[in-house]
Scaffold this active site. Structure first.
Site, PDB file in Angstrom:
ATOM      1  N   GLY A 261      46.275  49.385  12.615  1.00 13.09           N
ATOM      2  CA  GLY A 261      45.239  48.367  12.549  1.00 13.09           C
ATOM      3  C   GLY A 261      45.771  47.060  12.011  1.00 13.09           C
ATOM      4  O   GLY A 261      45.489  45.988  12.536  1.00 13.09           O
ATOM      5  N   ALA A 262      46.565  47.157  10.938  1.00 12.13           N
ATOM      6  CA  ALA A 262      47.120  45.966  10.312  1.00 12.13           C
ATOM      7  C   ALA A 262      48.155  46.410   9.285  1.00 12.13           C
ATOM      8  O   ALA A 262      48.267  47.597   8.969  1.00 12.13           O
ATOM      9  CB  ALA A 262      46.023  45.139   9.639  1.00 12.13           C
ATOM     10  N   MET A 263      48.912  45.444   8.753  1.00 11.57           N
ATOM     11  CA  MET A 263      49.961  45.753   7.795  1.00 11.57           C
ATOM     12  C   MET A 263      49.963  44.716   6.685  1.00 11.57           C
ATOM     13  O   MET A 263      49.918  43.516   6.953  1.00 11.57           O
ATOM     14  CB  MET A 263      51.322  45.802   8.503  1.00 11.57           C
ATOM     15  CG  MET A 263      52.470  46.127   7.589  1.00 11.57           C
ATOM     16  SD  MET A 263      52.268  47.752   6.802  1.00 11.57           S
ATOM     17  CE  MET A 263      53.205  47.482   5.303  1.00 11.57           C
ATOM     18  N   GLU A 264      50.061  45.202   5.451  1.00 11.77           N
ATOM     19  CA  GLU A 264      49.874  44.373   4.262  1.00 11.77           C
ATOM     20  C   GLU A 264      51.125  43.671   3.769  1.00 11.77           C
ATOM     21  O   GLU A 264      51.227  43.327   2.591  1.00 11.77           O
ATOM     22  CB  GLU A 264      49.309  45.239   3.123  1.00 11.77           C
ATOM     23  CG  GLU A 264      50.294  46.243   2.505  1.00 11.77           C
ATOM     24  CD  GLU A 264      50.244  47.616   3.136  1.00 11.77           C
ATOM     25  OE1 GLU A 264      50.721  48.577   2.505  1.00 11.77           O
ATOM     26  OE2 GLU A 264      49.725  47.730   4.257  1.00 11.77           O
ATOM     27  N   ASN A 265      52.101  43.404   4.627  1.00 12.08           N
ATOM     28  CA  ASN A 265      53.336  42.743   4.198  1.00 12.08           C
ATOM     29  C   ASN A 265      53.037  41.585   3.239  1.00 12.08           C
ATOM     30  O   ASN A 265      52.142  40.789   3.478  1.00 12.08           O
ATOM     31  CB  ASN A 265      54.083  42.181   5.408  1.00 12.08           C
ATOM     32  CG  ASN A 265      54.021  43.094   6.607  1.00 12.08           C
ATOM     33  OD1 ASN A 265      54.614  44.146   6.620  1.00 12.08           O
ATOM     34  ND2 ASN A 265      53.278  42.668   7.625  1.00 12.08           N
ATOM     35  N   HIS A 297      40.846  45.055   3.285  1.00 13.19           N
ATOM     36  CA  HIS A 297      41.753  46.153   2.938  1.00 13.19           C
ATOM     37  C   HIS A 297      43.182  45.647   2.773  1.00 13.19           C
ATOM     38  O   HIS A 297      43.847  45.945   1.770  1.00 13.19           O
ATOM     39  CB  HIS A 297      41.695  47.223   4.028  1.00 13.19           C
ATOM     40  CG  HIS A 297      42.605  48.382   3.798  1.00 13.19           C
ATOM     41  ND1 HIS A 297      42.196  49.549   3.193  1.00 13.19           N
ATOM     42  CD2 HIS A 297      43.926  48.574   4.084  1.00 13.19           C
ATOM     43  CE1 HIS A 297      43.204  50.391   3.122  1.00 13.19           C
ATOM     44  NE2 HIS A 297      44.271  49.819   3.661  1.00 13.19           N
ATOM     45  N   GLU A 298      43.666  44.892   3.750  1.00 11.74           N
ATOM     46  CA  GLU A 298      45.060  44.429   3.675  1.00 11.74           C
ATOM     47  C   GLU A 298      45.244  43.427   2.546  1.00 11.74           C
ATOM     48  O   GLU A 298      46.285  43.413   1.888  1.00 11.74           O
ATOM     49  CB  GLU A 298      45.490  43.830   5.012  1.00 11.74           C
ATOM     50  CG  GLU A 298      45.324  44.748   6.213  1.00 11.74           C
ATOM     51  CD  GLU A 298      45.958  46.120   6.033  1.00 11.74           C
ATOM     52  OE1 GLU A 298      46.946  46.244   5.287  1.00 11.74           O
ATOM     53  OE2 GLU A 298      45.453  47.087   6.640  1.00 11.74           O
ATOM     54  N   HIS A 301      45.587  45.198  -0.794  1.00  9.87           N
ATOM     55  CA  HIS A 301      46.903  45.826  -0.979  1.00  9.87           C
ATOM     56  C   HIS A 301      47.846  44.929  -1.784  1.00  9.87           C
ATOM     57  O   HIS A 301      48.866  45.413  -2.297  1.00  9.87           O
ATOM     58  CB  HIS A 301      47.544  46.118   0.376  1.00  9.87           C
ATOM     59  CG  HIS A 301      47.318  47.503   0.880  1.00  9.87           C
ATOM     60  ND1 HIS A 301      47.492  48.626   0.093  1.00  9.87           N
ATOM     61  CD2 HIS A 301      46.959  47.959   2.107  1.00  9.87           C
ATOM     62  CE1 HIS A 301      47.250  49.707   0.811  1.00  9.87           C
ATOM     63  NE2 HIS A 301      46.915  49.338   2.032  1.00  9.87           N
ATOM     64  N   GLU A 320      46.992  53.909  -0.422  1.00 12.50           N
ATOM     65  CA  GLU A 320      46.012  53.882   0.655  1.00 12.50           C
ATOM     66  C   GLU A 320      44.652  54.416   0.225  1.00 12.50           C
ATOM     67  O   GLU A 320      43.618  53.841   0.547  1.00 12.50           O
ATOM     68  CB  GLU A 320      46.535  54.648   1.871  1.00 12.50           C
ATOM     69  CG  GLU A 320      47.758  54.023   2.523  1.00 12.50           C
ATOM     70  CD  GLU A 320      47.524  52.613   3.024  1.00 12.50           C
ATOM     71  OE1 GLU A 320      46.365  52.156   3.078  1.00 12.50           O
ATOM     72  OE2 GLU A 320      48.521  51.949   3.369  1.00 12.50           O
TER      73      GLU A 320
END
Length: 871
Positions: A261-265, A297-298, A301, A320
């Protein structure tokens, strides 16, 4: 040859032999061949001369240098670079090449349309350069990106931009520095040409943060909602958790090809465009809410995942589960808390419980794994969030927040474990959480068996509570857990009975800590109606012999809105289970008329939120019904559910039509009042579609043709498909002609085509694989068509002729080499074959055996197939 799986055990964790304090990455970008130069500052942690073993996959090694000198003492073996005879502290420079355009697995650096982007969680960084690719090695990253300026005008990475420049040959470069140490899985790079939405956010301490949202050209008009969601999340995190953003800029990039869905870089979130782009004509109310939740959410993080991260991948739920809990609370504080909670519980009961009963059952903190990508699961995420919620329930908001502050301050900049989090909560509360820790190590869905007894003479009410967790594929023996059981007692007239024992008030949350316990309540003047497991206070199944009268009492009188919904579901489920048994005995189905009046009362209750009424009226999905018993009969489930839809439609038609008309929203606004009205209006339309065909067809067609927004358009299409109305093909064709050039909207069309409850759908799905808007290379398209067919159309996918299974053998064989992660997610329905009849079992086992025999079977699929076929 098949990649033989190697089991990794949590207990085998050892600290890294070397640490990397800083890394400078230099990318000479090109989609066909990119050269990466990585210079790391490394310190050996052992006293002996331990070799440095780096991870690296699909890399072409050019050179290795130590302290600026070519280093000959290295070898390559099994995706590792082994460097020997090293000093204790040194600078290591590695030069290698990669080919982004050939990277169909979408791990590491790859091409998404015309954009170069990265995905490094969990093991993607080793596809970029040789590195200690493990989450407990935290380094400060500096990244210099060089590329053609015309093709890639935006060059993005983590942290803050520190310098940039241009070259005479039409190329340019940008350098980024992230001051916060992070593991390699949080690294990100994006290069492309975008439309950019910019904004500012002022933190609670007065710092100004630049916000930038990068989207494909022409999609800027779909970015406003995501930007407003980001600012809303940043403010909420300050107010609720006291956590402030820490960099000068926060960036989000939307890409079309993304496995997740997405990534919290850190500072540069890479998103699946599905969770960014929205406007009235293209996105439904649910799309808007999902975007808001995923954006939040991201962002959350940043602290729970980035500043404090995982020691190893067994601890994935540390970040998570906690962050899902936080985004659930954000959505609940922002909207209707009861409806958000209902959505969470539906997912648990329909999908996570099924995962617990599958060959891939595992605790939220697994003890062993073969392929880490297979453990990005509902158990780790959703059940992990439920475990955090139980802690919140036991401690209360103020103590939980004190525990959070202790956790963050104690471990900022560190890679830690789930035990470290629980310890912080234990220290803040003074509670002994030793027993509670079992939730992290025990798999499966516990069952609470509750029986009661009322002593009229003593005016005492007894609750006998026992708990049992059935054996799972990974664990035979189970132990008692600490289960918070939230209850309330009512008189038969719906009045609340205070909870007390020996004259003292009792908290509504009972601590179930033994295999069997009895709770006694005094001063109960009449036999009560118990409201049990309020708010779904623990992720368990409840076994209590409710009568219809008790459930109706709770539906009409419970102070807790979730309890009203839960009572309605239990009432429906009791008859659905009875109907399935009647179906198997070829008996007429029991469809009690007294339930109609109960639900009519709900429909006409102006004191309830329209969104809550819509949830109460929603009949459990076929997947939810499947979890009511160990044995799954898709034909019986589908037949019974269809009967109930037609029964409600025929019996409540006038009331449904009145409510449908009453809850129109002439102007489309994404407000909680209006989304609630549309939710109720469209659930009424779903039922009305199962009424008299000519009238239903006209009503559905009229909504479609007069709709000014995607919510109502898609609701009409869904109703037409589900009820198999004559207008369905015309409406689907019209929708396709209008939206064929918009991939995200076409995903809705693919979903509807895949979920048609018709035998011919297998042939339709096969034909759609060559549709101009479909690509097997794009995970969104695959999920929309093939994922929907397998998971949301069980009656056709599991047809006894095996056509659905045969199709999936072909698809999984292709995806096995093309994108193993997506293939491993698609295979889930097949590995659960033991819950079906012998005919279906035979078909599914044949598919698994043929896949197992592939010479190049991926590790992702191999693990799931092996576990499924184990005796």
């Amino acid at each position: 040859m098949t990649n033989q799986p190697q089991i990794k055990y949590r207990q085998d964790y050892r600290p890294p032999s070397h640490l990397i304090s800083d890394i400078h990455l230099d990318f000479n970008l090109n989609e066909k061949k990119t050269r990466v130069t990585a210079t790391s500052q490394i310190q050996r942690q052992t006293s002996e001369d331990t070799p440095l073993i780096l991870n690296g996959e699909n890399l072409i090694l050019i050179s290795v240098s130590v302290n600026d000198q070519i280093w000959p003492h290295y070898s390559q073996k099994d995706d590792h670079l082994i460097i020997e005879q090293l000093p204790k502290a040194f600078s290591l420079t590695i030069v290698n090449e990669i080919h982004p355009d050939k990277n169909t697995a979408l791990e590491g650096l790859y091409l998404s349309g015309q954009t170069l982007c990265t995905q490094c969680e969990s093991k993607g960084f080793r596809h970029i350069t040789f590195f200690l690719d493990r989450p407990d090695v935290l380094a400060r990253f500096t990244t210099r990106i060089l590329a053609d300026k015309k093709r890639y005008p935006y060059l993005l990475s983590n942290g803050n931009k520190i310098r940039q420049g241009e070259l005479k040959d039409g190329r340019h470069w940008v350098e980024w520095a992230d001051p916060f140490p992070k593991p390699s899985y949080l690294f990100a790079l994006v290069a492309g040409d975008f439309d950019v939405l910019r904004d500012q956010f002022t933190t609670q301490s007065g710092r100004s943060v630049e916000l930038a949202l990068f989207v494909d050209k022409g999609h800027l008009d779909r970015a406003d909602w995501a930007m407003s969601a980001l600012k809303k999340a940043m403010k909420w995190d300050e107010n609720r958790f006291g956590l402030e953003y820490d960099l000068d800029i926060y960036m989000i990039v939307a890409v079309d090809f993304f496995n997740m869905g997405a990534m919290e870089n850190k500072g540069l979130n890479v998103f699946n465009s599905k969770y960014v782009l929205a406007k009235t004509e293209t996105a439904t109310d649910k799309d808007y809410l999902h975007i808001e939740a995923v954006i939040a959410h991201e962002y959350f993080h940043n602290w729970t995942g980035n500043r404090v991260t995982c020691r190893d991948w067994f601890q994935l739920s540390l970040k998570e589960g906690l962050t899902v809990f936080r985004d659930q609370e954000f959505s609940s504080d922002s909207g209707c808390r009861a409806v958000r909670r209902i959505e969470n519980v539906r997912l648990m009961r329909s999908a996570q419980f099924a995962e617990d009963a599958s060959p891939m059952a595992h605790p939220i903190r697994p003890d062993k794994v073969m392929e880490m990508n297979n453990f990005y699961t509902l158990t780790v995420y959703e059940k992990g969030a439920e475990v955090i919620r139980m802690l919140h329930t036991l401690l209360g908001e103020s103590v939980f927040q004190a525990g959070m502050k202790r956790y963050i301050s104690r471990h900022d900049g560190c890679a830690v474990t789930c035990d470290d989090f629980v310890q912080a909560m234990e220290d803040a509360s003074g509670l002994d959480l030793t027993l509670f820790r079992r939730w992290y190590s025990q798999s499966g869905t516990p069952e609470l068996i509750i029986r009661d007894h009322y002593d009229a003479q003593k005016q005492q009410y007894h609750l006998q509570v026992s708990q049992i967790t059935p054996p799972t594929a990974d664990q035979e023996k189970k132990y008692p857990l600490h289960i918070p059981l939230d209850i309330e007692l009512y008189t038969k007239k719906g009045e609340v009975i205070p909870l007390q024992n020996q004259g003292q008030p009792i908290d509504s949350v009972l601590n179930v800590i033994k295999a069997e316990q009895t709770f006694i309540f005094d001063s109960v003047s009449s036999e009560p109606v118990p409201s049990l497991l309020r708010e779904f206070s623990a992720p368990v199944k409840l076994d209590y012999p409710y009568t219809d009268q008790q459930l109706i009492c709770l539906m009409q009188n419970a102070r807790n809105d979730f309890s009203r919904w839960d009572a309605s579901q239990r009432l429906l489920n009791s008859y659905i289970k009875k109907n399935i048994a009647e179906f198997h005995e070829n008996e007429p189905l029991t469809l009690p008329l007294h339930l109609i009046e109960v639900f009519r009362h709900v429909l006409l209750n102006d004191n309830l939120s329209p969104a809550l009424i819509a949830e109460i009226l929603t009949i459990p999905s076929e997947n939810e019904i499947a979890e009511l018993s160990c044995f799954i009969d898709p034909d019986a489930i589908h037949f019974v559910r269809q009967k109930w839809l037609r029964f409600f439609s025929a019996s409540l038609s006038e009331t449904l039509w009145d409510q449908y008309q009453k809850h129109q929203t002439p102007i489309y606004r994404v407000t909680h009042t209006d989304t609630a009205k549309r939710a109720l209006k469209n659930i009424c339309l779903q039922y009305l579609a199962f009424g008299r065909t000519d009238i239903a067809d006209q009503r559905v067609k009229t909504q479609y043709q007069t709709s000014s927004n995607m919510t109502d358009t898609f609701a009409a299409l869904t109703a037409a498909v589900a009820a198999q109305l004559p207008c369905r093909d015309f409406l689907l064709s019209d929708f396709e002609s209008r939206w064929h050039s918009d991939p995200l909207v076409m995903d809705k069309w693919f979903f509807l085509q895949a979920t048609r409850p018709e035998k011919e759908v297998v042939d339709k799905v096969r034909a759609l694989l060559t549709h101009p808007s479909f690509s097997l290379m794009n995970p969104n398209r695959v999920r929309a068509l093939l994922g929907a067919f397998a998971s949301s159309n069980p009656v056709v996918f599991h047809a006894k002729d095996g056509a659905g299974y045969t199709l999936f053998l072909e698809i999984l064989t292709t995806l096995n080499t093309q994108n193993p992660q997506v293939a491993a997610r698609l295979i889930e329905p097949l590995i659960r074959f033991k819950r079906y009849d012998s005919v279906r079992q035979k078909w599914m086992k044949q598919v698994l055996e043929k896949l197992k025999a592939l010479n190049n079977l991926s590790k992702d699929l191999n693990e799931k197939i092996l576990k499924a076929l184990e005796d």
